[in-house]
Every structure is written in C-alpha cells, then in structure tokens.
Design a protein around this motif. Structure first.
Motif, short mmCIF file in Angstrom:
data_model
loop_
_atom_site.label_atom_id
_atom_site.label_comp_id
_atom_site.label_asym_id
_atom_site.label_seq_id
_atom_site.Cartn_x
_atom_site.Cartn_y
_atom_site.Cartn_z
N LYS A 19 0.62 -1.28 -0.24
CA LYS A 19 -0.37 0.13 -0.49
C LYS A 19 1.59 1.22 0.22
O LYS A 19 1.85 1.29 0.98
CB LYS A 19 -0.94 -0.04 1.48
CG LYS A 19 -1.77 0.90 1.44
CD LYS A 19 -3.01 1.19 0.48
CE LYS A 19 -3.84 2.55 0.76
NZ LYS A 19 -3.63 3.76 0.53
N SER A 20 1.03 2.01 -0.73
CA SER A 20 1.24 3.47 -0.46
C SER A 20 2.98 3.48 -1.04
O SER A 20 3.48 2.93 -2.34
CB SER A 20 1.09 4.09 0.46
OG SER A 20 0.97 5.95 0.10
N GLY A 42 -2.85 2.06 -4.15
CA GLY A 42 -2.65 3.35 -3.70
C GLY A 42 -1.73 3.60 -3.83
O GLY A 42 -0.44 4.09 -3.44
N GLN A 70 -5.82 2.04 -7.82
CA GLN A 70 -5.81 3.42 -6.82
C GLN A 70 -7.13 3.95 -6.85
O GLN A 70 -8.28 3.95 -7.67
CB GLN A 70 -5.28 4.32 -8.24
CG GLN A 70 -4.48 5.52 -8.21
CD GLN A 70 -2.73 5.08 -7.60
OE1 GLN A 70 -2.73 4.13 -7.61
NE2 GLN A 70 -3.21 6.70 -7.04
N ASP A 74 -7.83 9.86 -5.87
CA ASP A 74 -5.93 10.11 -4.72
C ASP A 74 -5.16 10.99 -5.36
O ASP A 74 -4.74 11.42 -6.31
CB ASP A 74 -5.57 8.71 -5.42
CG ASP A 74 -4.19 8.32 -4.34
OD1 ASP A 74 -4.44 9.40 -3.47
OD2 ASP A 74 -3.76 6.99 -4.12
N ASP A 100 -10.44 7.83 -1.92
CA ASP A 100 -9.02 9.02 -2.15
C ASP A 100 -8.15 7.20 -1.58
O ASP A 100 -8.08 6.50 -2.59
CB ASP A 100 -9.35 9.96 -1.39
CG ASP A 100 -9.45 8.61 0.55
OD1 ASP A 100 -9.38 7.97 0.19
OD2 ASP A 100 -9.78 9.21 1.60
N HIS A 101 -6.83 8.00 -1.54
CA HIS A 101 -5.76 7.25 -1.22
C HIS A 101 -6.18 6.14 -0.45
O HIS A 101 -5.26 4.97 -0.39
CB HIS A 101 -5.14 8.07 -0.56
CG HIS A 101 -3.01 7.92 -0.06
ND1 HIS A 101 -2.36 7.57 -2.53
CD2 HIS A 101 -2.42 7.52 0.39
CE1 HIS A 101 -1.61 6.75 -1.61
NE2 HIS A 101 -1.64 6.68 -0.11
N SER A 102 -7.14 5.89 0.85
CA SER A 102 -7.69 5.12 1.57
C SER A 102 -8.30 4.51 0.83
O SER A 102 -9.32 3.60 1.40
CB SER A 102 -7.79 4.96 2.48
OG SER A 102 -6.83 5.88 3.61
N LYS A 104 -11.27 5.51 0.49
CA LYS A 104 -12.64 6.43 1.40
C LYS A 104 -13.73 7.58 0.42
O LYS A 104 -12.69 8.07 -0.25
CB LYS A 104 -12.32 6.41 2.05
CG LYS A 104 -13.44 7.51 2.85
CD LYS A 104 -12.81 7.50 4.66
CE LYS A 104 -14.13 8.29 5.64
NZ LYS A 104 -14.01 9.50 6.56
N GLU A 113 -16.95 2.96 2.23
CA GLU A 113 -16.36 2.60 2.27
C GLU A 113 -15.50 1.07 2.52
O GLU A 113 -14.71 0.24 1.82
CB GLU A 113 -14.96 2.81 3.62
CG GLU A 113 -14.03 3.08 3.58
CD GLU A 113 -12.57 3.81 4.92
OE1 GLU A 113 -11.88 3.20 5.60
OE2 GLU A 113 -13.60 4.20 5.55
N ARG A 117 -13.08 -1.41 -0.14
CA ARG A 117 -12.21 -2.19 -0.02
C ARG A 117 -12.42 -3.32 -0.42
O ARG A 117 -11.49 -4.14 -0.57
CB ARG A 117 -12.55 -2.17 1.80
CG ARG A 117 -11.38 -0.58 2.06
CD ARG A 117 -11.32 -0.86 3.27
NE ARG A 117 -10.76 0.53 4.43
CZ ARG A 117 -9.73 0.93 4.30
NH1 ARG A 117 -8.76 -0.52 4.40
NH2 ARG A 117 -9.02 2.15 4.99
#
Length: 134
Positions: A19-20, A42, A70, A74, A100-102, A104, A113, A117
């Motif tokens: 992640k990220s 992300g 993604q 994000d 978004d980046h998470s 959400k 969310e 996920r």
C-alpha cells in the motif's frame, strides 16, 4: 528486502506488493527472479499537489505484470492524471469509484468505504489468480 523475498518464495515465484510507499518499493523489486508480479494499492505517483515530482518513471519499462489499484480522487495520482503517465504494457490499473488514497469515498458518491475495500480485494484476488482483465 531481497532476503525476505527469497525466504517467503521458497523457490517458487511469488506476487509481492504493498500500500502506498510499500507498493512503490515492491515495484522497484520487479527484477528479482522470484517476483512473478506486483500489486500496488494507492501508488504514490507524486506528493499531493506536486505532480512535477513524479515517482513512477520506472513503470514505463517494467517487464513483469503490475496491477495498480487507485482511488479515483487519490491526491497522490488521480484518475485524470493517468493518461499523462507512461506505463509499459505490463502495467494495468483499476480505479476505486470516488475513492481517496485509502479508497474512502465521499458520502455523496453512493459508495461506502467497506464496498470500496471489498472491490479492491476482489480485483486483487483476480490479479493474483492470473486473470488479466481486472
């Protein structure tokens, strides 16, 4: 990091990812012989608000399959920016609606969310199983 790959792989090719920043670091290990493919959740293409600090140039020449999941909004790399990014034909991307980046979403998006996920997990599972149309 390569010692961990070798220990976990136990002689068999594996899928790595993260992640990220973890996904970005995994993508930089693509040339390891035990790495079969990479999943990035992300991906941090650039710091928020600083697209000029692009961190994905290596994705243009990568030779192993990579899935980038993604969020559409994000701030580290929005949906609208992807057409400007150069990727090898081994890179596929999948976008989480309103995420978004998470991952959400905004409340007004109609998505939760938990739904986003689960969508990410489902797409990741298809990729790991080897289905290319994620």
């Amino acid at each position: 990091m390569t010692a961990v790959i070798e220990e976990v792989a136990d002689g068999q090719p594996i899928v790595i990812g993260g992640k990220s920043m973890g996904g970005r670091m995994a993508s930089m290990l693509s040339e390891h012989p035990m790495v079969k493919s990479i999943a990035c959740l992300g991906f941090p293409f650039h710091p928020p608000g600083k697209p000029e600090n692009y961190k994905g140039a290596h994705l243009a020449t990568i030779e192993k399959p990579i899935l980038i999941i993604q969020g559409e909004r994000d701030t580290f790399g929005k949906f609208e920016e992807f057409e400007q990014f150069e990727f090898s034909n081994q890179v596929s991307s999948s976008f989480i609606p309103g995420g978004d980046h998470s991952f959400k979403p905004r409340k007004s998006s109609g998505f939760t969310e938990a739904q986003n996920r689960q969508l990410a997990v489902d797409r990741l599972a298809l990729f790991i199983k080897g289905i290319s149309d994620v």
